[in-house]
Design a protein around this motif. Structure first.
Motif, PDB file in Angstrom:
ATOM      1  N   SER A 205      -2.213  16.761   3.347  1.00 30.98           N
ATOM      2  CA  SER A 205      -2.840  16.383   4.612  1.00 30.98           C
ATOM      3  C   SER A 205      -2.660  14.907   4.932  1.00 30.98           C
ATOM      4  CB  SER A 205      -4.325  16.738   4.599  1.00 30.98           C
ATOM      5  OG  SER A 205      -5.010  15.891   3.718  1.00 30.98           O
ATOM      6  N   MET A 206      -2.103  14.144   4.013  1.00 32.81           N
ATOM      7  CA  MET A 206      -1.811  12.744   4.372  1.00 32.81           C
ATOM      8  C   MET A 206      -0.505  12.309   3.738  1.00 32.81           C
ATOM      9  SD  MET A 206      -4.343  10.244   2.371  1.00 32.81           S
ATOM     10  CE  MET A 206      -5.613  11.222   1.664  1.00 32.81           C
ATOM     11  N   PRO A 207       0.101  11.229   4.285  1.00 37.25           N
ATOM     12  CA  PRO A 207       1.403  10.808   3.755  1.00 37.25           C
ATOM     13  C   PRO A 207       1.315  10.517   2.252  1.00 37.25           C
ATOM     14  CG  PRO A 207       0.873   9.592   5.748  1.00 37.25           C
ATOM     15  CD  PRO A 207      -0.336  10.378   5.397  1.00 37.25           C
TER      16      PRO A 207
ATOM     17  N   ALA B 115      -0.650   7.799  -2.745  1.00 37.94           N
ATOM     18  CA  ALA B 115      -0.270   7.098  -3.973  1.00 37.94           C
ATOM     19  C   ALA B 115      -0.938   5.721  -4.021  1.00 37.94           C
ATOM     20  CB  ALA B 115       1.251   6.952  -4.055  1.00 37.94           C
ATOM     21  N   PHE B 116      -0.982   5.031  -2.892  1.00 34.11           N
ATOM     22  CA  PHE B 116      -1.650   3.719  -2.821  1.00 34.11           C
ATOM     23  C   PHE B 116      -3.083   3.831  -3.307  1.00 34.11           C
ATOM     24  CE2 PHE B 116       0.944   1.631   0.830  1.00 34.11           C
ATOM     25  CZ  PHE B 116       1.955   1.390  -0.071  1.00 34.11           C
ATOM     26  N   ILE B 117      -3.776   4.871  -2.808  1.00 30.34           N
ATOM     27  CA  ILE B 117      -5.195   4.999  -3.127  1.00 30.34           C
ATOM     28  C   ILE B 117      -5.397   5.216  -4.617  1.00 30.34           C
ATOM     29  CG2 ILE B 117      -7.177   6.532  -2.804  1.00 30.34           C
ATOM     30  CD1 ILE B 117      -6.087   6.753   0.150  1.00 30.34           C
ATOM     31  N   VAL B 118      -4.569   6.081  -5.207  1.00 28.44           N
ATOM     32  CA  VAL B 118      -4.702   6.329  -6.646  1.00 28.44           C
ATOM     33  C   VAL B 118      -4.356   5.071  -7.437  1.00 28.44           C
ATOM     34  CG1 VAL B 118      -3.814   7.687  -8.563  1.00 28.44           C
ATOM     35  CG2 VAL B 118      -4.224   8.774  -6.367  1.00 28.44           C
ATOM     36  N   LEU B 119      -3.262   4.389  -7.049  1.00 30.17           N
ATOM     37  CA  LEU B 119      -2.820   3.212  -7.796  1.00 30.17           C
ATOM     38  C   LEU B 119      -3.822   2.066  -7.685  1.00 30.17           C
ATOM     39  CD1 LEU B 119       1.010   3.196  -7.010  1.00 30.17           C
ATOM     40  CD2 LEU B 119      -0.168   4.091  -9.003  1.00 30.17           C
ATOM     41  N   SER B 120      -4.559   2.012  -6.560  1.00 33.82           N
ATOM     42  CA  SER B 120      -5.512   0.913  -6.396  1.00 33.82           C
ATOM     43  C   SER B 120      -6.606   0.993  -7.440  1.00 33.82           C
ATOM     44  CB  SER B 120      -6.098   0.927  -4.980  1.00 33.82           C
ATOM     45  OG  SER B 120      -7.057   1.955  -4.860  1.00 33.82           O
ATOM     46  N   VAL B 121      -6.911   2.185  -7.930  1.00 32.54           N
ATOM     47  CA  VAL B 121      -7.951   2.316  -8.949  1.00 32.54           C
ATOM     48  C   VAL B 121      -7.348   2.325 -10.347  1.00 32.54           C
ATOM     49  CG1 VAL B 121      -9.759   3.800  -9.856  1.00 32.54           C
ATOM     50  CG2 VAL B 121      -9.489   3.521  -7.401  1.00 32.54           C
ATOM     51  N   LEU B 122      -6.240   3.047 -10.525  1.00 32.24           N
ATOM     52  CA  LEU B 122      -5.705   3.232 -11.874  1.00 32.24           C
ATOM     53  C   LEU B 122      -4.726   2.150 -12.293  1.00 32.24           C
ATOM     54  CD1 LEU B 122      -5.183   7.061 -12.147  1.00 32.24           C
ATOM     55  CD2 LEU B 122      -7.034   5.650 -13.001  1.00 32.24           C
ATOM     56  N   GLY B 123      -4.298   1.286 -11.370  1.00 29.29           N
ATOM     57  CA  GLY B 123      -3.319   0.277 -11.741  1.00 29.29           C
ATOM     58  C   GLY B 123      -1.923   0.880 -11.766  1.00 29.29           C
ATOM     59  N   THR B 124      -0.931   0.063 -12.138  1.00 25.03           N
ATOM     60  CA  THR B 124       0.441   0.525 -11.984  1.00 25.03           C
ATOM     61  C   THR B 124       1.173   0.647 -13.313  1.00 25.03           C
ATOM     62  OG1 THR B 124       1.003  -1.754 -11.544  1.00 25.03           O
ATOM     63  CG2 THR B 124       0.780  -0.329  -9.648  1.00 25.03           C
ATOM     64  N   ALA B 125       0.465   1.083 -14.375  1.00 24.51           N
ATOM     65  CA  ALA B 125       1.154   1.332 -15.641  1.00 24.51           C
ATOM     66  C   ALA B 125       2.131   2.493 -15.447  1.00 24.51           C
ATOM     67  CB  ALA B 125       0.145   1.663 -16.731  1.00 24.51           C
TER      68      ALA B 125
ATOM     69  N   LEU C 261       7.323   7.452  10.638  1.00 21.79           N
ATOM     70  CA  LEU C 261       7.341   6.021  10.939  1.00 21.79           C
ATOM     71  C   LEU C 261       6.206   5.275  10.226  1.00 21.79           C
ATOM     72  CD1 LEU C 261       9.347   4.710  13.010  1.00 21.79           C
ATOM     73  CD2 LEU C 261       7.417   4.493  14.531  1.00 21.79           C
ATOM     74  N   ILE C 262       5.085   5.975  10.011  1.00 26.58           N
ATOM     75  CA  ILE C 262       3.926   5.368   9.348  1.00 26.58           C
ATOM     76  C   ILE C 262       4.310   4.818   7.985  1.00 26.58           C
ATOM     77  CG2 ILE C 262       1.688   5.893   8.320  1.00 26.58           C
ATOM     78  CD1 ILE C 262       1.338   7.975  10.507  1.00 26.58           C
ATOM     79  N   VAL C 263       5.086   5.617   7.237  1.00 32.09           N
ATOM     80  CA  VAL C 263       5.499   5.169   5.910  1.00 32.09           C
ATOM     81  C   VAL C 263       6.543   4.063   6.038  1.00 32.09           C
ATOM     82  CG1 VAL C 263       6.601   5.886   3.778  1.00 32.09           C
ATOM     83  CG2 VAL C 263       4.976   7.386   4.899  1.00 32.09           C
TER      84      VAL C 263
ATOM     85  N   GLY D  70      -5.361   9.273   9.543  1.00 28.97           N
ATOM     86  CA  GLY D  70      -5.761   9.691  10.888  1.00 28.97           C
ATOM     87  C   GLY D  70      -4.570   9.708  11.835  1.00 28.97           C
ATOM     88  N   ALA D  71      -3.747   8.654  11.774  1.00 29.01           N
ATOM     89  CA  ALA D  71      -2.570   8.579  12.646  1.00 29.01           C
ATOM     90  C   ALA D  71      -1.608   9.714  12.318  1.00 29.01           C
ATOM     91  CB  ALA D  71      -1.879   7.226  12.467  1.00 29.01           C
ATOM     92  N   PHE D  72      -1.429   9.972  11.029  1.00 28.44           N
ATOM     93  CA  PHE D  72      -0.534  11.038  10.557  1.00 28.44           C
ATOM     94  C   PHE D  72      -1.005  12.396  11.085  1.00 28.44           C
ATOM     95  CE2 PHE D  72       0.645  14.017   7.075  1.00 28.44           C
ATOM     96  CZ  PHE D  72       2.010  13.837   7.105  1.00 28.44           C
ATOM     97  N   ILE D  73      -2.305  12.644  10.959  1.00 24.41           N
ATOM     98  CA  ILE D  73      -2.865  13.927  11.398  1.00 24.41           C
ATOM     99  C   ILE D  73      -2.775  14.047  12.920  1.00 24.41           C
ATOM    100  CG2 ILE D  73      -5.023  15.238  11.565  1.00 24.41           C
ATOM    101  CD1 ILE D  73      -5.654  14.013   8.734  1.00 24.41           C
TER     102      ILE D  73
END
Lengths: 275, 315
Positions: free
Chosen positions: A116-118, A123-133, B250-252, B291-294
Motif C-alpha cells: 500500500s505504500m512505495p 524501507a526508510f521507516i524500518v531503517l530509521s528505527v533499526l539502523g543500517t547494519a 515519480l515519488i521515489v 498519501g500521495a502514492f495512494i
C-alpha cells in the motif's frame, strides 16, 4: 548461437556477456583487481595513468580496483537479498495457493498491506528505527521484495493446482509437501527464473539507491551506490569518477533486462521452439 | 457510477489507514524501541527510562497510535527529536519545494510522452519508432543519479547553461526557481518519459487493431488523422491510467533526484531524518508520501472507471 535449443538474439547475448563479466569480477575480485581496495597508492584524484587505469580516488586508492571490489559487494548483496526474497515468496505463495482458506486470506492481506505504500518509503521507516547494519538491510529488502514473488508464485500455483495431474496426485494420496515439490514446483520453474532476473535487478538498483542516499552499505565497506555518493562532489570539477560506478550499475541492469526479455519471450512461445 | 466511485474513495481511505498503521507499527513493534534508537550507544538504563517517559513510550502502543493518528488528522505531527522544532513547520517549506519540482516535471513529461508515443504509433515499425523504442528501453534501466550526473557534467560544468545545485530558498522568485530546478526536472522527465511513452504507443496501437479504425482508413483518411482523431480519444483512458501510475513512481524518483541536486525537498528531509533516527519526522514524511502514492493510484482507478462507458452509465 543456440542455448538449450533456443536461438539467442543479439541483445540477449550482450546481456549474458555483461552478466558473465560482472560475475567473474565479483567472484574473482582479489585475483583480478590490480591493487587492494583499501591500499593508498598516491595523491587524491591522481589522473589516470597506464598503471592506474581510471586514476586514484578521494583517498588515493585505485579506482579500477575499487570498482571490481564494488561489484562483489553490490552483486553479492543483491543476490543474497533476491534468494531470501524468493525463499520467502515461494514458500508463502505456494502455501497460500495450496492451503487456501484463512492462510491464503491472511497472507494475501498482509501482502496488500505491504504494497500500500512505495517500497523505498517503507524501507526508510524500518531503517530509521533499526539502523543500517547489513543484516537489517538484507532482511528488510528481502521481505518487502518477497511480496511480488508471493503474488507471482501464488498465481502460478493456483493455475497449476487446478490441473488434472495435481488432482490425480492428491487422489492418489500424496502429501502436501510432495505435491508442491514434485508436481507444482517443476512446472512453475520457467516463469520463476525470469522473475528471479527481474527481482535481482530491482534489489540491485534498490540497494544501490539506498547506498547512494547514505542509508545502505556503510564505510569502510563500499558498493557501487556508496561509491557514487563518495565521489559525487568531483562532478563539479568535471571528473568522471562518479560516472564509473553509476555506469556500472546501469550496464549490469541493462544486461539483466536484456536476458529477462529474452527468457520471457522464449517462455511465452513455449518450450523447444526456435524463433 | 457514483456508487463505484464512492467505493473506490472508501477503499482509498481504508488503504491510507492501513498505511498509517504500517508506518506506526514499523517504528513500534520492531525490536529495540524509539528510546534506544534515539540514544544509540549513549543509553544507560536510567536515561532510557527517562527518554521512554518523555516520549510517552510507557503507555500501550494502541493508545499512542490512536493519539498519533488523531493529531496527524488535525495537522499536528509532534516535535522533531533532532531539532526540537514543530514537525509541520519543518515539513511545510520542504513539501512546497517537492510539490513544485514534481508538478514541474509532470507538466513537461506528460505532454512530451503523449506526443512521442503518438508519433511512434503513427510511424509504427519505422526507423523513428525503432530508435525511440531502443532508447527508451535503455533509459528505463538507468538509475536517476547516472542521468543526473551526466546532465550536470555536460550541461552545467562543460556548457555552463544551468546551475548544478538547485539551492532554492523560500523567497526565490518563480522565474529564477524554474531555471534553478531545470536540471532536476529534466532528470525526472528523462526517467519517467520512457515508460509513459511506451505505454501510450502500446495503448494507441491496441486501438488501431479495431474494425472502426480500418473503416476510417478505408474512407481514405490520412494516417495521422486516424491516429489523432479516431484512435487517440479511445486510448486516452488507459493512457491516463498509466500516467497516474508513473507519477506515483515519480515519488521515489524525486527522493533520489533531490539528493543529486541537493534540492531542499521533502525527500532530503526524510533521508536526513532516517539517518538521525528522527522518528516523528520520518513518520510524517512517510504518511505524506504514502498519501500521495495512494491518491495517484486512486486517480488511475477513477480514470479507468470514467473511461469505460459501461461503468459510466448505470443500467
Amino acid at each position: 548461437m543456440r542455448l538449450f535449443g533456443h536461438r539467442v538474439p543479439l541483445t540477449a547475448l550482450i546481456g549474458l556477456a555483461i552478466i558473465a563479466i560482472n560475475v567473474v569480477a565479483a567472484v574473482g575480485a582479489p585475483l583480478i583487481a590490480p591493487y587492494d581496495q583499501a591500499a593508498v597508492l598516491g595523491d587524491a584524484w591522481a589522473d589516470p595513468t597506464p598503471q592506474y587505469v581510471l586514476g586514484l580516488d578521494d583517498l588515493g586508492r585505485d579506482l579500477f580496483s575499487r570498482l571490481i571490489y564494488g561489484a562483489r559487494m553490490s552483486i553479492g548483496l543483491a543476490f543474497v537479498v533476491t534468494c531470501l526474497s524468493f525463499a520467502i515468496g515461494i514458500v508463502t505463495g505456494f502455501a497460500g495457493a495450496v492451503l487456501r482458506g484463512w492462510v491464503d486470506m491472511l497472507l494475501s492481506r498482509i501482502v496488500d498491506l505491504l504494497l500500500s505504500m512505495p517500497t523505498l518509503i517503507f524501507a526508510f521507516i524500518v531503517l530509521s528505527v533499526l539502523g543500517t547494519a547489513l543484516p537489517v538491510l538484507i532482511v528488510t529488502i528481502a521481505i518487502l521484495d518477497s511480496t511480488k514473488v508471493f503474488r507471482l508464485a501464488r498465481a502460478l500455483a493456483m493455475n497449476i493446482a487446478a490441473l488434472e495431474y495435481v488432482e490425480v496426485a492428491r487422489v492418489r494420496g500424496e502429501g502436501l509437501w510432495w505435491v508442491i515439490r514434485r508436481e507444482i514446483f517443476p512446472n512453475a520453474v520457467a516463469p520463476l527464473v525470469a522473475e528471479f532476473g527481474l527481482r535481482f535487478s530491482f534489489a540491485f538498483l534498490f540497494i544501490a539507491a539506498l547506498s547512494f542516499l547514505g542509508l545502505g552499505v556503510q564505510p569502510p565497506a563500499a558498493d557501487w551506490g556508496s561509491m557514487v555518493r563518495d565521489y559525487r562532489d568531483m562532478i563539479n570539477l568535471d571528473a568522471m569518477a562518479p560516472l564509473y560506478p553509476a555506469g556500472a550499475i546501469a550496464i549490469l541492469t541493462i544486461g539483466v533486462n536484456f536476458v529477462v526479455d529474452w527468457m520471457l519471450a522464449v517462455h511465452s512461445r513455449g518450450h523447444g521452439e526456435g524463433a | 457510477m457514483l456508487r463505484l466511485i464512492a467505493q473506490r474513495l472508501g477503499l482509498g481511505l481504508l488503504t491510507l489507514l492501513a498505511a498509517s498503521v504500517l508506518i506506526f507499527a514499523g517504528t513500534e513493534i520492531l525490536p529495540g524501541d524509539l528510546a534506544s534508537a534515539v540514544l544509540q550507544n549513549t543509553a544507560t538504563p536510567e536515561s532510557l527510562a527517562e527518554m521512554r517517559k518523555e516520549l510517552g513510550l510507557d503507555r500501550p502502543a494502541a493508545v499512542r497510535y490512536v493519539e498519533w493518528l488523531g493529531n496527524a488528522a488535525v495537522g499536528d505531527f509532534g516535535r522533531s527529536l533532532a531539532s526540537h522544532r514543530d514537525v509541520v513547520e519543518e515539513i511545510a517549506p520542504r513539501l512546497r519545494n517537492t510539490l513544485f519540482l514534481a508538478s514541474y516535471a509532470a507538466l513537461v513529461a506528460v505532454p512530451l510522452a503523449v506526443a512521442l508515443g503518438l508519433m511512434a504509433a503513427i510511424w509504427q515499425g519505422g526507423v523513428y519508432d525503432r530508435a525511440v523504442n531502443f532508447v527508451t528501453l535503455l533509459t528505463i534501466s538507468v538509475p536517476e543519479y547516472l542521468v543526473g550526473y551526466i546532465l550536470i557534467k555536460y550541461l552545467s560544468v562543460h556548457l555552463g547553461w544551468f546551475p548544478s545545485l538547485a539551492n532554492v530558498t523560500p523567497d526565490t522568485p518563480l522565474v529564477q526557481r524554474i531555471g534553478l530546478t531545470f536540471l532536476p526536472m529534466l532528470t525526472l522527465v528523462l526517467v519517467v518519459v520512457a515508460h509513459m511513452m511506451r505505454m501510450t504507443r502500446a495503448s494507441v496501437l491496441q486501438i488501431m487493431a479495431s474494425p472502426y479504425i480500418e473503416m476510417a482508413f478505408l474512407k481514405g483518411l490520412p494516417k495521422w488523422r486516424v491516429v489523432v482523431r479516431h484512435a487517440f480519444p479511445n486510448a486516452l483512458a488507459p493512457i491516463i491510467n498509466v500516467i497516474a501510475l508513473d507519477l506515483a513512481y515519480l515519488i521515489v524518483g524525486v527522493v533520489i533526484v533531490e539528493a543529486v541536486f541537493v534540492y531542499p525537498g521533502l525527500g532530503q528531509l526524510m533521508v536526513d531524518a532516517v539517518s538521525k533516527h528522527d522518528v516523528p519526522v520520518v513518520q510524517a514524511c512517510g504518511l505524506i508520501f504514502a498519501g500521495a502514492f495512494i491518491l495517484l493510484n486512486l486517480i488511475a482507478d477513477m480514470a479507468a472507471i470514467l473511461s469505460n462507458p459501461r461503468l459510466r452509465h448505470p443500467r
